[in-house]
Design an enzyme around this catalytic site. Structure first.
Site, PDB file in Angstrom:
ATOM      1  N   LYS A  79       0.845  -1.204   0.000  1.00  0.00           N
ATOM      2  CA  LYS A  79       0.000   0.000   0.000  1.00  0.00           C
ATOM      3  C   LYS A  79       0.876   1.249   0.000  1.00  0.00           C
ATOM      4  O   LYS A  79       1.907   1.275   0.675  1.00  0.00           O
ATOM      5  CB  LYS A  79      -0.902  -0.036   1.240  1.00  0.00           C
ATOM      6  CG  LYS A  79      -1.966   1.060   1.300  1.00  0.00           C
ATOM      7  CD  LYS A  79      -2.847   0.879   2.537  1.00  0.00           C
ATOM      8  CE  LYS A  79      -3.939   1.917   2.642  1.00  0.00           C
ATOM      9  NZ  LYS A  79      -4.793   1.716   3.840  1.00  0.00           N
ATOM     10  N   SER A 154      -9.788   1.729   3.017  1.00  0.00           N
ATOM     11  CA  SER A 154      -8.919   2.494   2.156  1.00  0.00           C
ATOM     12  C   SER A 154      -7.884   1.652   1.402  1.00  0.00           C
ATOM     13  O   SER A 154      -7.307   2.137   0.428  1.00  0.00           O
ATOM     14  CB  SER A 154      -8.184   3.549   2.976  1.00  0.00           C
ATOM     15  OG  SER A 154      -7.311   2.940   3.905  1.00  0.00           O
ATOM     16  N   SER A 178      -9.937  -0.636   7.207  1.00  0.00           N
ATOM     17  CA  SER A 178      -9.358  -0.419   5.877  1.00  0.00           C
ATOM     18  C   SER A 178      -8.690  -1.635   5.247  1.00  0.00           C
ATOM     19  O   SER A 178      -8.337  -1.592   4.069  1.00  0.00           O
ATOM     20  CB  SER A 178      -8.354   0.733   5.920  1.00  0.00           C
ATOM     21  OG  SER A 178      -9.034   1.959   5.894  1.00  0.00           O
TER      22      SER A 178
END
Lengths: 495, 97
Positions: A79, A154, A178
């Site tokens: 990420k 997210s 997330s």
């Protein structure tokens, strides 16, 4: 079987056996990414050249017997809020669009030590603030199962990349759901470990007391293997915990005999999509048939988790994001008058709407006159929520429920009503407030073919119990719900 | 209880947040904050008398180490990220009139 259809552990075994080279694995993932990216947009940065260079080096070490781990040579994604030295780390924000860190996050270092190839950095909601990956400055990621829908957020880029076979596993971060919510939407396995299990060194902070890095993988075995790699006690993170156990793969046992599972009644009430409810309760039945004792109970305070969370997370965000001021790194406004105006213009131009919304709210709840009424009130609520979980874990080994109230919504339908979007995190958020581990496991599909995830929550440091329960479910269902997304040819032609 | 955010409060929060919101954005921020605060006010239904605010779920203590540099000289790499630099310094607009 195509290489991209292998799980990370299956691929690792083939690499060790010399049946697949690391270069071939990298090539397969990159080709899949190139085909899927125009539709999915999982990656902010795809480092083709770097990936092949790593592959060569890692192959040599495997051949020389220096790298013997089960995941050596496996290509993965990270990420874009985790620092990698010299490599663009944007948090999907304009304000960091040119930022190259001078050091690497500890969790990523751990991947490297295990011999994994880092393919690139994945898309996310800007600074991890959002539930759909639509607040990214680099445009939204699409759900690989149906590109008209969001992947969740997210960590939407990481989950979509795993679901679409663009990597063999990925790291995400989870502040209020997330990892678990997008894993649920994308039909992959995602775990938020107990707070302190994975070092936050090099993770760009959002809500420091809630943030935790975790694995996103194709199945439960991979999840355990990834967690074993990334979990470590790190003196560079003062909240890092020295655990008694790091042997998470030892919990991959097909056995839940006598395991006590509680389903909170409040997790099955208003707002829960009937198809999600049905799939999750069917999954609970599967575990019951394998010998678990399943019952409903009242968890309490469920509806207070979201307001407490947004107070605390926004407060911490407003403080953490003060560092982005256009002085030492990142974007700086082109025109300004004096220092303070430069700060304001840089931040106003560099941050997107959702980030500004949370910084404003956070600054307000921390300001004198409101600090007690809002911020301290939320911290007191957090204490009460933790007590509710403590009570529940006196009776149960695992709390079971949905990971999210619905399947993935359509693109463009969430951002206009923030509170409604926040309500989508109702089952995941309290787990962060209490610092507990949680895992999302695919348990079905809705009529549209969109995945449904079941969340299992454990007491602090009980990851192994979660892994055992999730693995047992997987064995009982023959991985029926973990099929990868098919990137449709018709959609390919449209691009 | 409906929260109302005055112009003064909005200005003050803007200073704390170092954000300059203009026109539409400012009105949207006001509405968003009012709605969120109304929502957060549901916490007032809870009696938290005598409950200690919990900042960390586990007992955490400060971690100390010897003050010894272990990561070498990263000056050039660090300065390479500067939006504006002057030799070995970060350059900022003039701060004193």
């Amino acid at each position: 079987m195509k290489i991209t259809e292998l799980t990370a552990l299956e691929l690792g075994a083939k690499i060790r056996a010399g049946e697949v080279t690391v270069k071939e694995a990298v090539q397969a993932a990159l080709e899949q990414a190139k085909a899927a990216e125009p539709m999915i947009n999982s990656y902010v940065t795809l480092d083709e050249e770097g990936a092949y260079a790593q592959a060569e080096e890692i192959q040599k070490k495997i051949d020389a017997g220096e790298l013997t781990g089960p995941l050596a040579g496996v290509p993965v994604a990270v990420k874009d809020n985790m620092c990698i030295k010299g490599q663009l780390t944007t948090c999907s924000s304009k304000i960091l669009s040119n930022f190259k860190p001078t050091y690497t996050a500890e969790a990523v270092e751990n991947l490297k030590k295990a011999g994994m190839v880092i393919l690139g950095k994945t898309n996310m909601d800007e600074f991890a603030m959002g539930s759909t990956t639509e607040t990214s400055w680099y445009g939204p990621t699409k759900n690989p199962h149906n590109t008209a829908h969001v992947p969740g957020g997210s960590s939407g880029g990481s989950c979509a990349a795993v679901a679409a076979g663009e990597c063999f596993g990925a790291l995400g971060s989870d502040t209020g759901g997330s990892i678990r919510q997008p894993s649920s939407y994308c039909g992959v396995v995602g775990m938020k470990p107990t707070y302190g299990t994975v070092s936050r060194y090099g993770l760009v902070a959002y809500g420091s007391s809630l943030d935790q890095i975790g694995p996103i993988t194709k199945d439960v075995s991979d999840c355990a293997a990834f967690l074993e790699v990334i979990a470590s006690h790190d003196p560079k993170d003062s909240t890092s915990v020295e655990r008694e156990d790091y042997d998470f793969t030892s919990a991959l046992k097909d056995d839940v005999q006598g395991l006590k599972i509680g389903i909170p009644r409040d997790y099955l009430g208003d707002g829960l999509d009937p198809e999600v409810k049905e799939a999750v309760l069917a999954a609970a039945k599967v575990l019951e048939k394998r010998g678990a004792v399943v019952e409903l109970f009242d968890l309490g305070l469920v509806k207070y988790a979201i307001p407490a969370y947004y107070t605390i997370a926004s407060a911490e965000a407003s403080s953490n994001l003060e560092r982005f001021d256009g002085v030492k790194y990142g974007y700086r406004a082109a025109e300004y008058e004096g220092l303070h105006n430069m700060y304001k213009k840089t931040r106003s131009e560099g941050f997107g709407a959702e980030v500004k919304r949370r910084i404003m709210l956070g600054s307000f709840v921390l300001s004198s006159g409101y600090y007690d009424a809002y911020y301290l009130k939320a911290l007191r609520t957090k204490a009460l929520i933790k007590q509710e979980f403590d009570k529940a874990f006196e009776k149960y080994d695992v709390i079971l429920g949905p990971a999210a109230p619905t399947t993935a919504p359509e693109l463009g339908t969430s951002l206009s009503d923030p509170i409604k979007m926040y309500l989508g995190d109702i089952y995941t958020i309290s787990v962060n407030l209490a610092g507990l581990p949680g895992i999302s496991v695919p348990v079905g599909r809705d009529k549209k073919g969109l995945p449904v995830g079941m969340q299992l929550i454990g007491s602090a440091f009980a990851e192994k119990t979660l892994i055992r329960a999730a693995y047992t479910y997987e064995c009982a269902t023959g991985k029926a719900h973990e099929k990868m997304a098919e990137v449709k040819a018709s959609e390919k032609e449209v691009r | 209880m409906a929260n109302k955010i005055s112009d003064e409060t909005l200005d003050y929060v803007g200073i704390l947040a170092k954000l300059e919101l203009s026109g539409e954005e400012r009105e949207a921020a006001r509405t968003d904050m009012e709605k969120m605060l109304d929502y957060i006010d549901t916490l007032n239904e809870l009696d938290t008398t005598g409950v200690e605010p919990m900042s960390h779920v586990f007992p955490v203590n400060n971690v100390f180490r010897e003050d010894v540099v272990t990561n070498g000289d990263g000056r050039e790499e660090t300065l390479a990220n500067a939006p504006q630099r002057k030799e070995d310094s970060f350059e900022v607009p003039k701060t004193i009139g």
